[in-house]
Design a protein around this motif. Structure first.
Motif, short mmCIF file in Angstrom:
data_model
loop_
_atom_site.label_atom_id
_atom_site.label_comp_id
_atom_site.label_asym_id
_atom_site.label_seq_id
_atom_site.Cartn_x
_atom_site.Cartn_y
_atom_site.Cartn_z
N ILE A 256 59.65 7.97 12.60
CA ILE A 256 60.95 8.23 11.99
C ILE A 256 60.81 9.55 11.22
O ILE A 256 59.70 9.98 10.91
N ILE A 257 61.93 10.16 10.93
CA ILE A 257 61.93 11.43 10.19
C ILE A 257 62.46 11.15 8.79
O ILE A 257 63.57 10.65 8.63
N ASP A 258 61.67 11.49 7.75
CA ASP A 258 62.13 11.21 6.39
C ASP A 258 62.92 12.40 5.85
O ASP A 258 63.14 13.40 6.53
N ARG A 259 63.36 12.29 4.59
CA ARG A 259 64.24 13.32 4.02
C ARG A 259 63.54 14.67 3.89
O ARG A 259 64.19 15.71 3.80
N ASP A 260 62.19 14.65 3.88
CA ASP A 260 61.45 15.91 3.82
C ASP A 260 61.24 16.52 5.19
O ASP A 260 60.59 17.56 5.32
N GLY A 261 61.76 15.86 6.22
CA GLY A 261 61.59 16.37 7.57
C GLY A 261 60.24 16.03 8.16
O GLY A 261 59.85 16.58 9.19
N ARG A 262 59.52 15.10 7.53
CA ARG A 262 58.20 14.72 8.02
C ARG A 262 58.33 13.57 9.01
O ARG A 262 59.00 12.58 8.74
N ALA A 263 57.68 13.69 10.16
CA ALA A 263 57.63 12.61 11.14
C ALA A 263 56.50 11.67 10.74
O ALA A 263 55.34 12.09 10.64
N LYS A 264 56.85 10.41 10.51
CA LYS A 264 55.83 9.46 10.09
C LYS A 264 56.04 8.14 10.82
O LYS A 264 57.17 7.80 11.20
N PRO A 265 54.98 7.37 11.04
CA PRO A 265 55.15 6.06 11.65
C PRO A 265 55.95 5.13 10.73
O PRO A 265 55.85 5.22 9.50
N VAL A 266 56.72 4.25 11.35
CA VAL A 266 57.53 3.30 10.59
C VAL A 266 56.69 2.56 9.55
O VAL A 266 57.12 2.37 8.41
N ILE A 267 55.48 2.14 9.91
CA ILE A 267 54.65 1.35 8.99
C ILE A 267 54.35 2.11 7.69
O ILE A 267 54.28 1.51 6.61
N ILE A 268 54.22 3.43 7.77
CA ILE A 268 53.96 4.21 6.56
C ILE A 268 55.17 4.16 5.63
O ILE A 268 55.03 3.99 4.40
N ALA A 269 56.37 4.26 6.19
CA ALA A 269 57.58 4.17 5.36
C ALA A 269 57.68 2.81 4.67
O ALA A 269 58.10 2.71 3.51
N ILE A 270 57.27 1.75 5.37
CA ILE A 270 57.33 0.40 4.79
C ILE A 270 56.29 0.26 3.66
O ILE A 270 56.59 -0.26 2.58
N ILE A 271 55.08 0.76 3.90
CA ILE A 271 54.05 0.71 2.86
C ILE A 271 54.49 1.51 1.64
O ILE A 271 54.34 1.07 0.49
N GLU A 272 55.08 2.67 1.86
CA GLU A 272 55.55 3.49 0.75
C GLU A 272 56.66 2.79 -0.04
O GLU A 272 56.74 2.92 -1.27
N GLU A 273 57.49 2.03 0.66
CA GLU A 273 58.52 1.23 -0.03
C GLU A 273 57.86 0.23 -0.98
O GLU A 273 58.30 0.04 -2.12
N ALA A 274 56.79 -0.42 -0.51
CA ALA A 274 56.09 -1.38 -1.36
C ALA A 274 55.47 -0.69 -2.57
O ALA A 274 55.60 -1.16 -3.72
N ILE A 275 54.79 0.42 -2.33
CA ILE A 275 54.12 1.14 -3.43
C ILE A 275 55.16 1.61 -4.45
O ILE A 275 54.91 1.62 -5.66
N SER A 276 56.36 1.99 -3.97
CA SER A 276 57.41 2.46 -4.88
C SER A 276 57.82 1.39 -5.89
O SER A 276 58.35 1.70 -6.95
N ALA A 277 57.57 0.13 -5.55
CA ALA A 277 57.94 -0.99 -6.42
C ALA A 277 56.80 -1.40 -7.34
O ALA A 277 56.92 -2.40 -8.05
N GLY A 278 55.71 -0.64 -7.33
CA GLY A 278 54.58 -0.96 -8.19
C GLY A 278 53.57 -1.90 -7.57
O GLY A 278 52.67 -2.40 -8.26
N ILE A 279 53.69 -2.17 -6.27
CA ILE A 279 52.72 -3.02 -5.58
C ILE A 279 51.37 -2.29 -5.54
O ILE A 279 51.30 -1.11 -5.22
N ALA A 280 50.31 -3.02 -5.85
CA ALA A 280 48.98 -2.41 -5.91
C ALA A 280 48.20 -2.54 -4.60
O ALA A 280 47.41 -1.65 -4.26
N GLU A 281 48.42 -3.65 -3.87
CA GLU A 281 47.66 -3.90 -2.65
C GLU A 281 48.60 -4.36 -1.55
O GLU A 281 49.51 -5.16 -1.79
N VAL A 282 48.35 -3.87 -0.34
CA VAL A 282 49.19 -4.23 0.82
C VAL A 282 48.29 -4.75 1.93
O VAL A 282 47.28 -4.12 2.27
N ALA A 283 48.67 -5.89 2.50
CA ALA A 283 47.99 -6.40 3.69
C ALA A 283 48.92 -6.29 4.88
O ALA A 283 50.10 -6.61 4.79
#
Length: 296
Positions: free
Chosen positions: A34-61
Motif C-alpha cells: 500500500i502507499i502511505d501519506r509519505d508516498g512510501r510503498a510498504k507491505p500491509v502488515i507494516i501498516a498494521i504493526i505501526e497502528e499497534a505501536i501508535s497506541a502504545g503497544i510494546a510487543e506484537v505477535a
C-alpha cells in the motif's frame, strides 16, 4: 476483569488468501503493498504493526503458517543485503533502520494447521499469558478522523470501561452477510454501546429480527470494524471449542467465543472515529490503493 495496562497485540496472518488468488500463490496478502501519506510503498502488515505501536503497544505477535515464517522473518528481522542497502535513498536507509528496530518488538508464532481464525488467535495464548491484548485483522488498515489513531481510541475506551471492547462501524444491510454484527444499548449515542449479542455474517432477516439498535436507520447495522481489545478469558472459550471440536463452517471461529465472553464478562462496543480499509478482496484492495494515501 482485573485491569492491566495493554502491552501486547496479536495479528493472525496464517490464512491462505483465497479471495486474492492467484496473486496469493506467490505473495502473502499481508505483504501486498500500500502507499502511505509519505508516498512510501510498504507491505500491509507494516501498516498494521505501526497502528499497534501508535497506541502504545510494546510487543506484537504475528501468527503465521510454518512455511511462511522465513518470509516474515526476512521482512521484520533481517536487514537488506549491503548491495541493496547502499542503493537506497538516505530516507529509505533511515526507514530500513527503523524497520530493524521495529522487528525487535515482533514475535513470530506458528499455526501448524489452518483450522480457522479462532484457532489462529488461540495459538497466541502462551505468548499473551494472562493479559488483556489488542487483536487486529491481518488484512485491515485504518485511518483515523481525529488526532488519535483508531487503535488508540479503542485502548482509551478500554481504560474507561475496564472490560473487553469491540470496535464498530455502520454498514448497510446489503453487505452485513460478510461481517460480524452486534446489537446492544447505547451508553453514549452513536459512540459507546453496551453489547448484548455478537453474530457472524447474519442474513438480513436475522439482523432485522435480532440485531436492530435503537436510533439507527432501518437498513443500517453495527458491524465489527476490525480491532478488538480482549480479556484473556477469550482463550478459555476458544480452548473449549477446539477441545470439543465445535466448528462453524468447518473451522474454529472467533465470533461465537466473543459472544460467550460478552455474556460472561460484559463487552463494550465503540464506534471508531475513522475509516477501515479492507485489503483482502480485489475490489476493496483496489479502492484502498486509491483512497488510503489521501486519508492516512
Amino acid at each position: 476483569m482485573h485491569k492491566n495496562k495493554v502491552r501486547k497485540a496479536v495479528i493472525p496472518v496464517a490464512g491462505f488468501g483465497t479471495r486474492l488468488f492467484p496473486a496469493t500463490k506467490v505473495v502473502k496478502k499481508e505483504l501486498f503493498p500500500i502507499i502511505d501519506r509519505d508516498g512510501r510503498a510498504k507491505p500491509v502488515i507494516i501498516a498494521i504493526i505501526e497502528e499497534a505501536i501508535s497506541a502504545g503497544i510494546a510487543e506484537v505477535a504475528i501468527v503465521v503458517q510454518p512455511d511462511d515464517k522465513e518470509i516474515f522473518e526476512d521482512l521484520l528481522k533481517n536487514p537488506p543485503k549491503k548491495e541493496l542497502f547502499d542503493k537506497l535513498s538516505p530516507q529509505n536507509q533511515e526507514y530500513s533502520r527503523y524497520l530493524e528496530n521495529l522487528g525487535t518488538r515482533i514475535t513470530i508464532l506458528l499455526q501448524e494447521e489452518q483450522l480457522g481464525y479462532g484457532h489462529a488467535v488461540f495459538c497466541a495464548q502462551d505468548w499473551v499469558q494472562n493479559e488483556p491484548f489488542l487483536l487486529m485483522l491481518g488484512d485491515h488498515i485504518y485511518a483515523s478522523d481525529i488526532e488519535k489513531s483508531c487503535a488508540s481510541q479503542v485502548l482509551d475506551v478500554y481504560e474507561q470501561v475496564n472490560q473487553s471492547v469491540v470496535s464498530l462501524t455502520t454498514m448497510p444491510a446489503e453487505i452485513i452477510d460478510k461481517a460480524g454484527c452486534v446489537t446492544g444499548a447505547w451508553q453514549e449515542l452513536n459512540s459507546i454501546l453496551k453489547v448484548t449479542q455478537l453474530y457472524e455474517k447474519p442474513t438480513i432477516d436475522y439482523a432485522q429480527q435480532h440485531l436492530r439498535v435503537e436510533g439507527m436507520a432501518e437498513n443500517e447495522f453495527l458491524c465489527i470494524f476490525g480491532l478488538y481489545l480482549l480479556s484473556p478469558k477469550i482463550f478459555d472459550f476458544l480452548a473449549e471449542h477446539i477441545n470439543q471440536n465445535l466448528r462453524e463452517r468447518g473451522e474454529f471461529q472467533l465470533t461465537s467465543c466473543l459472544d460467550r465472553l460478552c455474556q460472561e464478562e460484559g463487552m463494550t462496543g465503540y464506534v471508531v472515529k475513522g475509516k477501515c480499509f479492507d485489503t483482502g478482496l480485489p475490489d476493496t484492495y483496489r479502492q484502498t490503493m486509491i483512497d488510503f494515501r489521501s486519508v492516512s
